[in-house]
Design an enzyme around this catalytic site. Structure first.
Site, PDB file in Angstrom:
ATOM      1  N   ASP A  92      61.512  35.256  35.482  1.00 44.09           N
ATOM      2  CA  ASP A  92      62.420  36.212  36.126  1.00 44.09           C
ATOM      3  C   ASP A  92      63.249  35.450  37.159  1.00 44.09           C
ATOM      4  OD1 ASP A  92      63.745  38.503  36.742  1.00 44.09           O
ATOM      5  OD2 ASP A  92      62.008  39.601  37.511  1.00 44.09           O
ATOM      6  N   ASP A 127      70.426  39.337  37.983  1.00 40.40           N
ATOM      7  CA  ASP A 127      71.140  40.610  38.082  1.00 40.40           C
ATOM      8  C   ASP A 127      71.228  41.050  39.537  1.00 40.40           C
ATOM      9  OD1 ASP A 127      68.348  40.597  37.679  1.00 40.40           O
ATOM     10  OD2 ASP A 127      68.292  42.743  37.257  1.00 40.40           O
ATOM     11  N   CYS A 275      32.744  52.636  35.412  1.00 38.03           N
ATOM     12  CA  CYS A 275      33.363  51.791  34.378  1.00 38.03           C
ATOM     13  C   CYS A 275      32.307  50.875  33.783  1.00 38.03           C
ATOM     14  CB  CYS A 275      34.510  50.970  34.952  1.00 38.03           C
ATOM     15  SG  CYS A 275      35.338  49.997  33.684  1.00 38.03           S
ATOM     16  N   CYS A 277      33.396  48.466  31.501  1.00 35.91           N
ATOM     17  CA  CYS A 277      34.178  47.434  30.822  1.00 35.91           C
ATOM     18  C   CYS A 277      33.393  46.131  30.870  1.00 35.91           C
ATOM     19  CB  CYS A 277      35.573  47.300  31.445  1.00 35.91           C
ATOM     20  SG  CYS A 277      35.632  46.353  32.973  1.00 35.91           S
ATOM     21  N   CYS A 280      32.687  45.202  34.477  1.00 30.92           N
ATOM     22  CA  CYS A 280      31.933  46.133  35.307  1.00 30.92           C
ATOM     23  C   CYS A 280      30.551  46.399  34.733  1.00 30.92           C
ATOM     24  CB  CYS A 280      32.712  47.435  35.490  1.00 30.92           C
ATOM     25  SG  CYS A 280      34.327  47.170  36.236  1.00 30.92           S
TER      26      CYS A 280
END
Ligand code: GUN
Ligand code: ZN
Length: 650
Positions: A92, A127, A275, A277, A280
């Protein structure tokens, strides 16, 4: 220019491939933001690569440039070496730092040249970040500067270029920005939206995405700067976003926040192992919560990333299954603002209709937003046309649309007028003869599971019919044949118009499935000419296609193949996008089409993957998947399982 290739889709959402010098990015994809300074990475790129198998990321060329030790390594050894990552690296340009800190001290040419020198796979034009609350004059001036820099960048930079789309809150400017970006960019990067995402202004974000849509080149990959919360991925993909990027996983972790697809949870509030996952389940969250904040952070960041990649995978699966609207409606439960964003989107079905598939396998009612899906809007609009020239009779009571029932429906009333009884469906009254079509046929609605308050069984229906003196109540007569003829004619009329149906119906005979009683085939002289799937749509076999070619005028239902592709398509290969000369604009993805050569000769019949306005504009990939061809045998109307997506060299 890049070759974005579309492989599967659900409306605007696309499973696609974008080739880069460091490998292919499979979209939709999440590009995690990685700090160029290895000392400041909560999850270093090699860890991301190893743990999550990521093949693309985004980093800041601007921060690399303004930090001399980083700049030196990047210029000497390249950005991939600096990060320790051999996948695709998008960089970026610094516009976001301009938003966050005011001015930045690098010019557009300098930062573009720098991105080229450090070997960025996808460079971003510098930009001018436009705030969502900018005035029209400010936004227009910023847009002009961004457009000028984008043009200059394209003429000097040969690699993949991300062209930002600014324009603030103004639809006219967003459309102009999208058109300008499309002329130069390989990635069309919708920017200036981080403040909208951070403040949950999804309604305005929906407006931005609707405003850019008609002007975005379908051959470009659409990037949305700053989409980092997993609850937004399905919603963004639904709007045609191919690439998400964000540092949210890291920023949320720093603030002690756990991200989930259904919302955000503060680690300080966690007392239960909510959680499981991969992380976790090894270190339970209640133990993480007890750690001092700096020690929690890497765990939270990894959890956030893991959950994010899992959600991207779910979005991809939903695109394959044609269930993305359902996933989005479920996710909209995460926050009322997201729900408002969904309502704003469905208030403009025009954004979605050009790419809305002809049908899907199922239609599940998930929430009160479900009936606002474009599939419903399209069906109801077409139904209004369909019944426009015939009187709609009064509603009959809700019925169970079982084959047993349908087989007993009288096909004509006694005065021989076309019947136009309505069935009460979840979409409101629908002529019975249309009730097998998507979305009515495969509709799985909430009402189906509620307690029966109204007559549903065939016996109840016969009682209901019996109370209507103007209807034929002779339910002991076998009405199957009359009903079959009615359905056959209706299917052809719905697909191809009344004139075609009048012409062909007398030559066709309907065949029902012995098992389900559903109309399955329309037979012509002993061979199947049309096959009906679960969506109720009659799909032509090659024989059916020949009948259509002889009887449908002009360009109706046709896609014209370029001469180079003719021999391949004739032998059953798919028609590639770049070989499409013309297509009937009324076709949509999933439609059956006649593939013809320049002189109108029929080569094959197939199903559209691309919408007509996309054909030729995607430079890679298939436009029409051939299902039957001149030298082929019998077919059942569905794409051949064997890989036909091969054709002339691209
Ligand atoms: N990162 C977040 N928003 C933006 C944006 O509008 N432009 C650029 N270049 N990067 C961003
Ligand atoms: Zn977790």
């Amino acid at each position: 220019m890049s070759g974005f290739e579309l492989l599967e889709r659900d409306g605007l959402a696309r499973l696609g491939r974008l080739g880069t010098p460091h490998g292919v990015i499979e979209t939709p994809a999440l590009l995690p933001v990685v700090h160029p300074d290895p000392a400041r990475q909560s999850c270093p790129a090699p860890v991301l690569r190893e743990r999550f198998g990521i093949r693309a990321l985004i980093t800041s060329a601007y921060i690399t440039w303004r930090t001399p030790p980083l700049r030196e390594v990047a210029e000497r050894e390249g950005i991939h070496k600096l990060l320790g990552f051999d996948g695709a690296v998008m960089t970026d340009s610094g516009a976001f730092q301009q938003h966050a800190y005011g001015a930045i001290e690098v010019g557009p040419e300098e930062i573009l040249g720098f991105q080229a020198r450090i070997g960025s796979d996808i460079a971003t034009v510098l930009d001018v970040f436009t705030e969502p609350d900018a005035s029209h004059a400010e936004a227009e001036a910023a847009l002009a500067a961004t457009a000028e820099r984008t043009r200059a960048a394209r003429s000097s930079f040969p690699g993949l270029l991300a062209a930002p789309v600014q324009g603030g809150p103004f639809a006219d400017l967003r459309a102009r920005a999208a058109a300008g970006a499309s002329e130069a960019g390989d990635l069309l990067a919708v920017g200036g939206v981080v403040p909208l995402l951070e403040r949950y202004r999804f309604r305005e974000l929906a407006d931005v995405l609707a405003a850019v849509r008609p002007s975005l080149d379908p051959g470009g990959a659409v990037h949305l700067f700053g989409t980092g919360h997993p609850m937004t991925f399905a919603w963004a993909a639904l709007h045609g976003v191919d690439l998400f990027d964000s540092s949210a996983y890291h920023k949320f972790a720093r603030r002690g926040k756990l991200m989930f697809p259904d919302g955000t949870v503060s680690i300080d509030d966690v007392r239960e192992p909510i959680c499981r996952c991969a992380l976790c389940s090894v270190t339970p969250l209640d133990r993480i919560a007890a750690l001092p904040p700096p020690e929690r952070e890497p765990h939270l960041a990894l959890h956030n990333l893991l959950v994010s990649f899992e959600e991207v995978a779910r979005v991809r699966q939903a695109i394959r299954d044609g269930t993305l609207w359902e996933l989005v409606e479920r996710r909209a439960g995460a926050h009322p603002a997201l729900r408002a964003g969904l309502r704003e989107a469905t208030a403009r079905p025009g954004t979605f209709l050009a790419t809305e598939p002809e049908s899907r396998r199922a239609f599940r009612e998930v929430s009160s937003e479900s009936l606002a899906r474009p599939a419903v809007a399209r069906f109801l609009a077409r139904m209004r046309d369909f019944v426009a020239d015939r009187p709609l009779a009064r509603e009959i009571p809700p019925i169970a649309l079982t084959p047993e029932y349908l087989s007993r429906v009288p096909a004509r009333d006694r005065s021989d007028c076309p019947i136009a009884w309505n069935a009460t469906t979840p979409l409101g009254p629908v002529p019975l003869e249309l009730t097998e079509l998507y979305p009515v046929g495969p509709f799985l609605g909430i009402a189906e599971f509620e307690s029966p308050r109204s007559p549903r069984s065939p016996t109840d229906v016969s009682r209901a019919l019996g109370t209507r003196p103007e209807l034929d109540a002779d339910l002991d007569r076998d009405w199957t044949e009359a009903w079959t003829e009615r359905q056959l004619r209706t299917g052809l009329t719905w697909q191809y118009g009344r004139a075609l149906a009048d012409r062909l119906a007398p030559e066709l005979r309907g065949q029902r499935s012995r098992r389900t009683g559903r109309l399955r085939k329309l037979v012509h002289g002993g061979s199947p000419a049309f096959v009906l799937g679960d969506d109720g749509v009659p799909r032509p076999t090659f024989r059916g296609a020949e009948l259509l070619r002889a009887n449908l005028p002009g360009d109706r239902a046709r896609v014209v193949a370029a001469d180079d592709a003719v021999p391949f398509v004739r032998h059953g290969r798919s028609l590639f996008s770049k070989f499409v000369v013309a297509a009937d604009p009324a076709l949509v993805p999933g439609s059956s089409a006649l593939v013809v050569d320049g002189s109108g000769e029929l080569l094959a019949v197939g199903r559209l993957l691309l919408a007509p306005h996309e054909m030729g504009r995607l430079r890679r990939g298939v436009a029409v998947r051939v299902t039957a061809h001149r030298s082929g045998g019998e077919d059942d109307g569905s794409p051949d399982p064997e890989d036909r997506d091969r054709g002339p060299p691209e």
